[in-house]
Motif scaffolding. Structure first.
Motif, short mmCIF file in Angstrom:
data_model
loop_
_atom_site.label_atom_id
_atom_site.label_comp_id
_atom_site.label_asym_id
_atom_site.label_seq_id
_atom_site.Cartn_x
_atom_site.Cartn_y
_atom_site.Cartn_z
N ARG A 450 -15.62 -38.01 -42.12
CA ARG A 450 -16.90 -37.92 -41.42
C ARG A 450 -16.86 -38.68 -40.10
O ARG A 450 -16.01 -39.56 -39.91
CB ARG A 450 -18.03 -38.49 -42.30
CG ARG A 450 -17.94 -39.99 -42.50
CD ARG A 450 -18.89 -40.49 -43.59
NE ARG A 450 -18.99 -41.95 -43.58
CZ ARG A 450 -18.11 -42.76 -44.16
NH1 ARG A 450 -17.07 -42.28 -44.80
NH2 ARG A 450 -18.30 -44.08 -44.09
N ALA A 451 -17.77 -38.33 -39.21
CA ALA A 451 -17.97 -39.05 -37.95
C ALA A 451 -19.46 -39.30 -37.80
O ALA A 451 -20.29 -38.45 -38.18
CB ALA A 451 -17.44 -38.24 -36.77
N ILE A 452 -19.82 -40.43 -37.25
CA ILE A 452 -21.22 -40.77 -37.04
C ILE A 452 -21.77 -39.93 -35.89
O ILE A 452 -21.21 -39.93 -34.79
CB ILE A 452 -21.38 -42.27 -36.73
CG1 ILE A 452 -20.80 -43.11 -37.89
CG2 ILE A 452 -22.84 -42.63 -36.49
CD1 ILE A 452 -20.68 -44.59 -37.57
N VAL A 453 -22.84 -39.19 -36.14
CA VAL A 453 -23.39 -38.27 -35.13
C VAL A 453 -23.74 -39.02 -33.86
O VAL A 453 -23.37 -38.62 -32.75
CB VAL A 453 -24.63 -37.53 -35.69
CG1 VAL A 453 -25.30 -36.72 -34.59
CG2 VAL A 453 -24.23 -36.62 -36.85
N LYS A 454 -24.46 -40.12 -33.99
CA LYS A 454 -24.87 -40.89 -32.81
C LYS A 454 -23.65 -41.38 -32.04
O LYS A 454 -23.65 -41.42 -30.80
CB LYS A 454 -25.74 -42.07 -33.24
CG LYS A 454 -26.31 -42.86 -32.07
CD LYS A 454 -27.21 -44.00 -32.56
CE LYS A 454 -27.79 -44.80 -31.39
NZ LYS A 454 -28.65 -45.92 -31.87
#
Length: 476
Positions: A450-454
């Motif tokens: 996963r990657a943090i959207v912000k």
């Protein structure tokens, strides 16, 4: 049968809800970010793993995308070799105005670690946005940055930006494997004209949260460990399993691996790690911060080392590490094993050689019946790049703007990158700040990456400004 139908119906409903959420997420974005997200999605949803995917296919999509957004065919070069037709890449050149400033190179790998659908909660090759995260193989390592590079050059072309320094982009395959075609290595050895530059911006940098969403540090990747793979093997005459003996290749290998598990390589520091622990420790008042400063003052401070070792990343930054990652052994279910082996993956501290590590493994195992052999060529020993004022100052200013109060800390990457091939030919490689992740590594190389959207959107904005600062330096 009824339960199976209910399961299928439930999956269809969840899929529909997920699709609606995806559409809503994109609809709320401004047009430029929606366009970037669509590119990111296409890159994640193109399987580029070594087993079932194709980097060449994604390179072709990127070329088509850039041609549709203002680039000319003469500015783009796809490449591959006949022996590895699916492991190609692409180079783009955005011409600058200066005849004296050397180009800069944006580097990224587009291949990903293999992901199996049956192991993941979601389809690994579909981009999902849930609870503030993008999920999917490559979301974190490293298709977010690759998409940022492509999107950035396309926006530069659209807005008519004229950099002083030529900006090159190389998206390559083979970084995640040790035995396939490595595009970065091939370019440095065969097409230096395409990628020659004063310096490289690559993966490895970025920030770190406290695990609760607050960014506590932004890192500037300055140097990295060297990757080395070794095979530990036990052999035996074998025999019939109905009359077993203690002299067993599998048991011998197990004993060797237990010794390796308990062994710690000695603590080492270099200029980058000293700066990292000094800067980060100065901003903390807790036990970890005090240990950081103590280990800089005395690397043999066992109490301080024990505290830092509680953090898996700090533990790795302090030394060479070796860990068993693959096993094989035996040849029949009714025979004593004639052979048993393990692949040991080592991340070697800068300045330590491959052979030195191999001899250490032999000494740790201390069993003359076993062999330790380096099994592949992962490239040259990593060369630490210099952290110059020209490189550091623009990043410091932008970190202060985008992440007020967050320290920018030079960091040695514990992972390996394709930057080693550029360092070997005298082109320093850096991993800039901008993006950030959670302390657990965000599932990179593991399940449910996963990657943090912000972080992706903020990193995109900051890196755009940073590249402009490097491409059009004041006073030059």
């Amino acid at each position: 049968m009824k339960a199976r139908l209910l399961g299928i119906a439930s999956a269809l409903v969840l899929g529909l809800v997920g699709a609606q959420a995806q559409a809503q997420a994109q609809d709320t974005l401004p047009p430029d970010k929606a366009k970037f997200r669509a590119l990111y999605k296409e890159m994640v949803e193109t399987d580029t793993s070594i087993t079932t995917g194709s980097c060449t296919a994604l390179a072709g999509k990127i070329e088509k995308h850039m041609l549709a957004n203002g680039f000319q065919q003469s500015e783009l070069t796809q490449f591959s070799v006949p022996e590895h037709p699916k492991e190609g890449g692409i180079v783009a050149v955005f011409q600058g105005s200066s005849k004296t400033l050397k180009p800069m190179l944006l580097l990224g790998h587009i291949d990903v670690v293999v992901a199996k659908r049956e192991d993941w909660t979601r389809d690994p090759y579909t981009l999902f946005e849930e609870d503030g995260y993008f999920y999917g193989r490559g979301t974190s390592d490293m298709k977010a940055l690759a998409a940022i590079w492509v999107d950035m050059l396309e926006r530069f072309r659209a807005e008519g930006y004229k950099p002083k320094r030529t900006i090159k982009l190389a998206l390559t395959c083979g970084e995640e494997t040790s035995w396939a075609f490595n595009g970065a290595r091939w370019l440095t050895e065969n097409r230096r004209d395409l990628i020659d530059a004063e310096f490289v911006l690559n993966e490895g940098g970025g920030g770190r949260t406290d695990g609760k969403g607050t960014v506590v540090a932004q890192n500037f990747h300055v140097g990295e460990k060297t990757v080395g793979n070794y095979r530990i093997e036990a052999t035996n005459p074998g025999g019939h399993s109905s009359i077993p003996i203690r002299d067993n290749a599998i048991y011998e290998l197990s004993d060797a691996l237990m010794k390796l598990r308990e062994f710690e390589f000695p603590v080492m520091l270099n200029d980058t790690t000293r700066a990292y622990f000094s800067r980060l420790g100065a901003g903390r008042t807790d036990e970890m911060g005090k240990a950081m400063l103590a280990v800089v003052a005395n690397p043999q401070d066992k109490a301080a080392v024990a505290v830092l070792d509680k953090d898996r990343m700090y533990h790795s930054m302090l030394r060479t590490t070796c860990v068993a990652t693959q096993l094989d052994g035996g040849h029949a279910n009714n025979a004593l094993p004639q052979r048993a082996g393990a692949l040991v993956n080592c991340r070697i501290f800068p300045g330590v050689g491959y052979e030195e590590v191999r001899k250490t493994l032999e000494q740790v195992i201390a069993d003359p019946r076993m062999t330790v052999v380096k099994v592949d060529d992962r490239g040259p020993i990593a060369v630490p790049p210099p952290l110059t004022k020209q490189i550091l100052e623009p990043a410091e200013k932008l970190v202060a703007k985008y992440y007020p109060g967050v320290p920018l800390v030079p960091m040695m990457s514990t992972g390996g990158t394709d930057g080693i091939f550029f360092g070997a030919i005298g082109i320093p490689s850096y991993g800039p700040p901008g993006l950030y992740g959670d302390p657990d590594g965000n599932g990179a190389h593991g399940l449910n990456e996963r990657a943090i959207v912000k972080a992706v959107y903020t990193g995109r904005d900051m890196l755009t400004e940073l590249v402009k600062a490097y491409a059009s330096p004041k006073g030059r």
